[in-house]
Design an enzyme around this catalytic site. Structure first.
Site, PDB file in Angstrom:
ATOM      1  N   GLU A 151      15.678 -60.549 116.415  1.00  0.00           N
ATOM      2  CA  GLU A 151      15.020 -61.369 115.969  1.00  0.00           C
ATOM      3  C   GLU A 151      13.770 -61.392 116.800  1.00  0.00           C
ATOM      4  O   GLU A 151      13.833 -61.516 118.074  1.00  0.00           O
ATOM      5  CB  GLU A 151      15.778 -62.638 115.872  1.00  0.00           C
ATOM      6  N   GLU A 191       8.397 -71.137 115.991  1.00  0.00           N
ATOM      7  CA  GLU A 191       9.257 -72.121 115.577  1.00  0.00           C
ATOM      8  C   GLU A 191       8.800 -73.548 115.957  1.00  0.00           C
ATOM      9  O   GLU A 191       8.719 -73.755 117.056  1.00  0.00           O
ATOM     10  CB  GLU A 191      10.811 -71.680 116.228  1.00  0.00           C
TER      11      GLU A 191
END
Length: 315
Positions: free
Chosen positions: A167, A172
């Site tokens: 990932e 974020e």
């Protein structure tokens, strides 16, 4: 509202000359001159990463999207569905108390909207999520112009391998003021990656201060910002915000020190995912949006102006 527009006749001429896989951005920029200047667009904003010796950046039209079309929540339409699925990349419904919902993603006013809500009488949080229909692989530069929610929810633009073992988090963020530790406040954005072993589950990601980037003053939810990553190769990542290099990760010690990838690093094709989540670990700390908070739709809307993808090719 888009930050910039173009003289359409010149732009369309350039695009018509492109192959089906993309367009040469550097050539488009070089066509500019002082007598008839082109304004920068989502495509021609210079890629801040260095494409490398003898290389130039090629725009990947089949993956990039500026969302200049309408796509209602309950009837996304062919234009949207050509590039996106309004779901996660497998059957998973989200981290409790999140339940992913197709009704919470839509395109309007030239923006992709990822929203959140709560069914009456439940403690669940329904959120939107979209996954690209095409995957990316290094070397690749990916950049999105987004506006973070003013919410306790996580907002993210990220990459994930189909087997959920690798990932890259382009950004974020947790934009609300209600939080329990300073690393997840509205003046920080998380720039990170993960390597996983699924059975038994193990997860390694960086935990250095640089993975929670701040310039000391910007409240990221207040405006649109550009967040990009240059996934240069399996062992090198460069993170950019508003065209500025703000973070690098290089080598085994910074990418996969526990050898979860068996020496291959971040080497797998990945889906592009855009999402909001009521993450379990935050919900357990009382950081789910309250019923009053989640009723404020504006505060619980993650806005995406565009997302663009470039590959370095021989010059």
């Amino acid at each position: 509202m888009k930050i910039i527009k173009i003289l359409f006749s010149l732009f369309l001429t350039t695009m018509m000359a492109c192959s089906s896989s993309g367009s040469d951005v550097e050539d488009a920029i070089s066509d500019n001159n002082d007598n008839n200047p082109l304004e920068e667009t989502w495509i021609t904003i210079p890629v801040p990463a260095n494409s490398g010796p003898g290389k130039k950046w090629e725009f990947q039209k089949n993956i990039s999207d500026n969302f200049e079309y309408d796509s209602p929540a309950n009837n996304k339409g062919a234009t949207f569905l050509d590039k996106w699925d309004d779901w996660y990349h497998n059957a998973w419904t989200g981290p409790e108390p999140t339940i992913f919902s197709r009704e919470h993603s839509f395109v309007t006013n030239n923006e992709l909207n990822i929203t959140a809500g709560r069914p009456i009488g439940t403690n669940n949080t329904n959120t939107g999520i979209v996954t690209s229909t095409n995957r990316v692989i290094y070397p690749v530069y990916i950049e999105a112009r987004v506006k973070i929610m003013n919410s306790t929810l996580a907002n993210a633009v990220w990459l994930l391998s189909p087997d959920d073992t690798q990932e890259i988090d382009i950004v974020e963020a947790y934009g609300g003021d209600r939080f329990t530790n300073p690393w997840f406040g509205p003046k920080r954005v998380h720039l990170s990656h993960h390597v996983f072993i699924r059975q038994p589950f193990q997860d390694w990601q960086p935990n250095d201060e640089g993975s929670f980037y701040t310039d000391g003053q910007t409240v990221w939810r207040n405006d649109f910002h550009r967040y990009g990553v240059y996934w240069k190769d399996p062992w090198n990542l460069e993170y950019y915000i508003d065209g500025k290099l703000v973070r690098t990760r290089s080598g085994v010690a910074q990418i996969d020190p526990q050898d979860f990838t068996n020496g291959t690093g971040l080497s797998k094709e990945m889906d592009i995912i855009i999402s909001a989540e009521d993450q379990t670990w935050r919900a357990n700390q009382g950081l789910s949006p309250t019923n009053v908070e989640i009723e404020n739709t504006a505060n619980n809307t993650f806005k995406i102006d565009w997302i663009r993808v470039f590959k370095p090719i021989d010059n």
